[in-house]
Motif scaffolding. Structure first.
Motif, short mmCIF file in Angstrom:
data_model
loop_
_atom_site.label_atom_id
_atom_site.label_comp_id
_atom_site.label_asym_id
_atom_site.label_seq_id
_atom_site.Cartn_x
_atom_site.Cartn_y
_atom_site.Cartn_z
N MET A 39 0.81 -1.10 -0.10
CA MET A 39 0.02 0.01 0.09
C MET A 39 0.90 1.22 0.06
N THR A 40 0.64 2.12 -0.81
CA THR A 40 1.39 3.58 -0.81
C THR A 40 0.36 4.55 -0.27
N ALA A 41 1.00 5.27 0.84
CA ALA A 41 0.21 6.34 1.18
C ALA A 41 -0.01 7.48 0.08
N ILE A 42 -0.92 8.03 -0.12
CA ILE A 42 -1.26 8.89 -1.06
C ILE A 42 -0.96 10.47 -0.44
N LEU A 43 -1.65 10.23 0.81
CA LEU A 43 -1.57 11.51 1.68
C LEU A 43 -1.03 11.36 3.14
N LYS A 44 -0.28 12.27 3.42
CA LYS A 44 0.30 11.94 4.63
C LYS A 44 0.14 13.35 5.46
N THR A 45 -0.34 13.30 6.71
CA THR A 45 -0.52 14.50 7.47
C THR A 45 0.34 14.33 8.95
N ARG A 46 0.84 15.48 9.12
CA ARG A 46 1.91 15.36 10.39
C ARG A 46 1.43 16.37 11.41
N ASP A 47 1.39 16.19 12.64
CA ASP A 47 1.12 17.32 13.82
C ASP A 47 0.18 18.58 13.11
N CYS A 58 -9.73 19.83 6.70
CA CYS A 58 -8.52 20.30 6.32
C CYS A 58 -7.83 19.64 5.07
N LEU A 59 -8.32 18.55 4.93
CA LEU A 59 -7.52 17.79 3.84
C LEU A 59 -7.88 18.33 2.40
N ASN A 60 -9.05 19.14 2.15
CA ASN A 60 -9.18 19.95 0.86
C ASN A 60 -9.31 21.49 1.41
N ARG A 61 -8.85 21.84 2.34
CA ARG A 61 -8.67 23.18 2.73
C ARG A 61 -10.43 23.96 2.83
N MET A 62 -11.38 23.04 3.36
CA MET A 62 -12.53 23.84 3.26
C MET A 62 -12.83 24.55 4.56
N ASN A 63 -11.53 24.19 5.50
CA ASN A 63 -11.69 25.22 6.68
C ASN A 63 -11.26 26.59 6.42
N ASP A 64 -10.61 26.89 5.24
CA ASP A 64 -10.37 28.12 4.84
C ASP A 64 -11.31 28.89 4.73
N SER A 91 1.77 19.45 8.57
CA SER A 91 2.18 19.06 7.25
C SER A 91 1.02 18.27 6.74
N PHE A 92 0.78 18.45 5.34
CA PHE A 92 -0.19 17.85 4.50
C PHE A 92 0.51 17.44 3.40
N GLN A 93 1.04 16.35 3.24
CA GLN A 93 1.94 16.05 1.87
C GLN A 93 1.05 15.10 1.08
N PHE A 94 0.72 15.69 -0.24
CA PHE A 94 -0.29 15.10 -1.13
C PHE A 94 0.71 15.14 -2.59
N LYS A 131 3.56 17.17 -2.27
CA LYS A 131 3.49 18.64 -2.25
C LYS A 131 2.68 18.93 -0.97
N ASP A 132 3.19 20.03 -0.25
CA ASP A 132 2.03 20.52 0.73
C ASP A 132 1.04 21.19 0.43
N ILE A 133 -0.45 20.69 0.80
CA ILE A 133 -1.59 21.15 0.52
C ILE A 133 -1.78 22.69 0.76
N TYR A 134 -0.95 23.07 2.04
CA TYR A 134 -1.06 24.43 2.56
C TYR A 134 -0.02 25.38 2.18
N ALA A 135 0.66 24.87 0.78
CA ALA A 135 1.79 25.67 0.51
C ALA A 135 0.74 27.07 -0.33
N PRO A 136 1.38 28.18 -0.12
CA PRO A 136 0.84 29.26 -0.59
C PRO A 136 0.57 29.30 -2.32
N THR A 137 1.28 28.53 -2.74
CA THR A 137 1.01 28.32 -4.52
C THR A 137 -0.33 27.57 -4.70
N THR A 138 -0.79 26.69 -3.64
CA THR A 138 -1.81 25.69 -3.97
C THR A 138 -3.04 26.32 -4.55
N ASN A 139 -3.30 25.87 -5.90
CA ASN A 139 -4.58 26.26 -6.41
C ASN A 139 -5.84 25.63 -5.83
#
Ligand SMILES: Nc1ncnc2c1ncn2[C@@H]1O[C@H](COP(=O)(O)OP(=O)(O)O)[C@@H](O)[C@H]1O
Ligand SMILES: [Mg+2]
Length: 251
Positions: free
Chosen positions: A1-9, A49-55, A65-68, A71-79
């Motif tokens: 199994m490969t993790a597609i999404l990893k969240t930390r702290d 949090c996982l698709n930034r609906m809380n924004d 951190s949310f690695q997808f 890449k970090d989902i919360y990076a400022p460049t995320t569309n």
């Protein structure tokens, strides 16, 4: 199994009130993960949090951190539009747009600039079939989506999301407003979809988690208590609080 999404702290605060206190959770591709726990423990908050609906909720602070796809989902460049296509969400109350089934399912594709009728027709058929609602809608594609039953509406909403080819499907108690037969149809649909997608479902129905989820994560008071293979957690939970919850000692 490969993790597609990893969240930390993961910490999240609404105004000054912290609702998530450092959650770490990985999600595998081609599998279903259930998030369980008593009302108010932070399941929906974490899911959003996982698709930034809380924004969309003012004064909300998220850290961690949310690695997808590396890449970090919360990076400022995320569309955000692109992110929510890749990580789509289904809610407790079915929320089709008040237009035809066809318009619902093609909505995202048209927004993305697709106009070729043949292509749109193909995608509508593929998406409705994948969401297991094609037989009930194929002769009624021009009918208002709101005129279908709750369970059909929910599957139309799943089809709408599948049309834009997501990687991850988030569902927040998608069957709690539905009758048992419709709920069972959604469960069957999700089991078929996991062959292609990563599915993360919040449910307070423990039987549902045990029926469909490969892994289950138990949350309590904004903390992740444990996560494991569902078969393991439901038979040999590692933590006393998990055991008490699964045995109905609190709810
Ligand atoms: N929009 C919001 N504003 C302020 N507090 C919220 C908001 N949404 C949820 N909360 C609070 O965050 C905590 C977790 O809620 P939630 O994620 O909805 O739990 P669950 O989905 O497990 O029932 C609760 O204390 C709830 O009151
Ligand atoms: Mg909730």
């Amino acid at each position: 199994m490969t993790a597609i999404l990893k969240t930390r702290d993961v910490h999240l605060s609404y105004a000054k009130q912290e609702a998530l206190h450092g959650v770490n959770l990985d999600f595998d591709d081609h599998s279903i993960t259930a998030l369980i726990g008593p009302s108010g423990c932070g399941k929906s908050t974490f899911l959003r949090c996982l698709n930034r609906m809380n924004d969309l909720i003012p004064k909300t602070t998220v850290t961690g951190s949310f690695q997808f796809h590396g890449k970090d989902i919360y990076a400022p460049t995320t569309n955000l539009v692109e992110l929510r296509k890749q990580i789509g969400m289904v809610f407790q109350q079915p929320n089709p747009f008040p237009f035809s089934v066809y318009e619902n399912v093609t909505y995202g594709l048209k927004l993305a600039g697709h106009t070729n009728r043949h292509y749109l027709d193909e995608q509508v058929e593929r998406s409705l079939k994948q969401a297991a609602v094609w037989d009930e809608t194929k002769d009624a594609l021009n009918k208002n989506a709101m005129s279908f039953s709750g369970g059909q509406q929910q599957r139309i909403c799943i089809a709408r999301l599948l049309a834009v080819q997501p990687d991850i499907i988030l569902l927040d108690e998608p069957t709690s407003a539905l009758d048992p037969i419709s709920s069972a149809q959604i469960e069957t649909t999700l089991l078929a979809l996991k062959k292609t997608y990563c599915i993360i479902i919040v449910t307070h129905n423990l039987q549902q988690a045990s029926r469909i989820a490969d892994r289950t994560a138990f949350m309590l008071n904004g903390n992740l208590i444990e996560d494991d293979l569902t078969s393991k957690m439901f038979t040999k939970p590692a933590n006393q609080a998990t055991s008490d919850y699964l045995n109905g000692k609190f709810g």
